[in-house]
Design a protein around this motif. Structure first.
Motif, PDB file in Angstrom:
ATOM      1  N   ARG A   8       0.213  59.973  56.602  1.00 52.25           N
ATOM      2  CA  ARG A   8       0.104  61.172  55.803  1.00 52.25           C
ATOM      3  C   ARG A   8      -1.457  61.553  56.009  1.00 52.25           C
ATOM      4  N   ARG A  11      -2.350  62.512  59.749  1.00 49.19           N
ATOM      5  CA  ARG A  11      -1.623  63.983  59.876  1.00 49.19           C
ATOM      6  C   ARG A  11      -2.229  65.037  59.260  1.00 49.19           C
ATOM      7  N   VAL A  12      -2.601  64.817  57.881  1.00 42.56           N
ATOM      8  CA  VAL A  12      -3.117  66.311  57.315  1.00 42.56           C
ATOM      9  C   VAL A  12      -4.556  66.383  57.775  1.00 42.56           C
ATOM     10  N   ALA A  15      -4.691  68.087  60.876  1.00 40.63           N
ATOM     11  CA  ALA A  15      -4.186  69.541  60.797  1.00 40.63           C
ATOM     12  C   ALA A  15      -5.379  70.273  60.602  1.00 40.63           C
ATOM     13  N   THR A  67       1.996  67.588  62.101  1.00 40.73           N
ATOM     14  CA  THR A  67       2.462  68.461  61.246  1.00 40.73           C
ATOM     15  C   THR A  67       3.564  69.189  62.028  1.00 40.73           C
ATOM     16  N   GLN A  70       1.937  72.966  62.812  1.00 42.74           N
ATOM     17  CA  GLN A  70       0.534  73.340  63.869  1.00 42.74           C
ATOM     18  C   GLN A  70       0.777  74.946  64.168  1.00 42.74           C
ATOM     19  N   SER A 170       0.772  70.298  54.660  1.00 46.79           N
ATOM     20  CA  SER A 170       0.755  69.564  55.795  1.00 46.79           C
ATOM     21  C   SER A 170       0.923  68.156  55.632  1.00 46.79           C
ATOM     22  N   GLU A 171       0.611  67.618  54.294  1.00 46.79           N
ATOM     23  CA  GLU A 171       1.114  66.259  54.026  1.00 46.79           C
ATOM     24  C   GLU A 171       2.512  65.875  54.007  1.00 46.79           C
TER      25      GLU A 171
END
Length: 173
Positions: A8, A11-12, A15, A67, A70, A170-171
């Protein structure tokens, strides 16, 4: 305390770095290379691109999915950058200051979470390094007149709220 969700976090963060590159692309599209602060914005954009490349590589090595939002962040980031640049150089700097203030807070929270758990040294190192760059961007934007932007408190508050929302979304998606 539960173990941090490293996927997570990655990923965030990826992003966010992607969004930053899109904000600067929108600003430079409006300002060109001769506008006030264009060289400084281009330099910040290059640092954000380097951050993104490092997160892209980390995602690939660790099989982290990006995410699903995107494409949305691409358009939203570019639009935010272009819109603030259309308001003037100080508004473009206000955008940078607001975004970087939220990213500083976000990265600091992540570092605290990683530290409490014994963390992930590679990720913690990247976050700490990038947080320092983001703080420099914020400070440079403030020094360049961000607070002189029209309706600065409102503009800054809205951008910061948008950043916090983008982080939360986004998380998860």
């Amino acid at each position: 305390m539960p173990k941090p969700d490293i996927h997570r976090m990655i990923r965030v963060d990826q992003a966010g770095e992607f969004g930053a590159t899109r904000i600067y692309a929108g600003q430079l599209a409006v300002m060109g290379d001769r506008g006030p602060h264009s060289a400084e914005i281009a330099g910040m954009a290059e640092q954000e691109a380097q951050h993104r490349a490092k997160f892209d590589a980390l995602m690939a090595r660790r099989s982290v999915r990006p995410t699903a939002l995107q494409p949305f962040w691409s358009v939203a980031g570019y639009a935010l950058g272009a819109a603030t640049a259309l308001l003037g150089p100080e508004a473009a700097m206000a955008c940078t200051a607001a975004v970087e203030e939220e990213i500083d807070r976000h990265y600091s929270d992540q570092l605290d979470e990683l530290e409490e758990d014994g963390g992930d040294p590679e990720l913690a190192g990247m976050i700490a390094e990038f947080r320092e760059d983001e703080r420099e961007h914020r400070d440079a934007a403030l020094a360049a007149g961000a607070e002189n932007a029209p309706a600065y408190p409102l503009l800054s508050g809205l951008i910061r709220l948008g950043c916090r929302t983008a982080i939360k979304v986004s998380e998860r998606i």
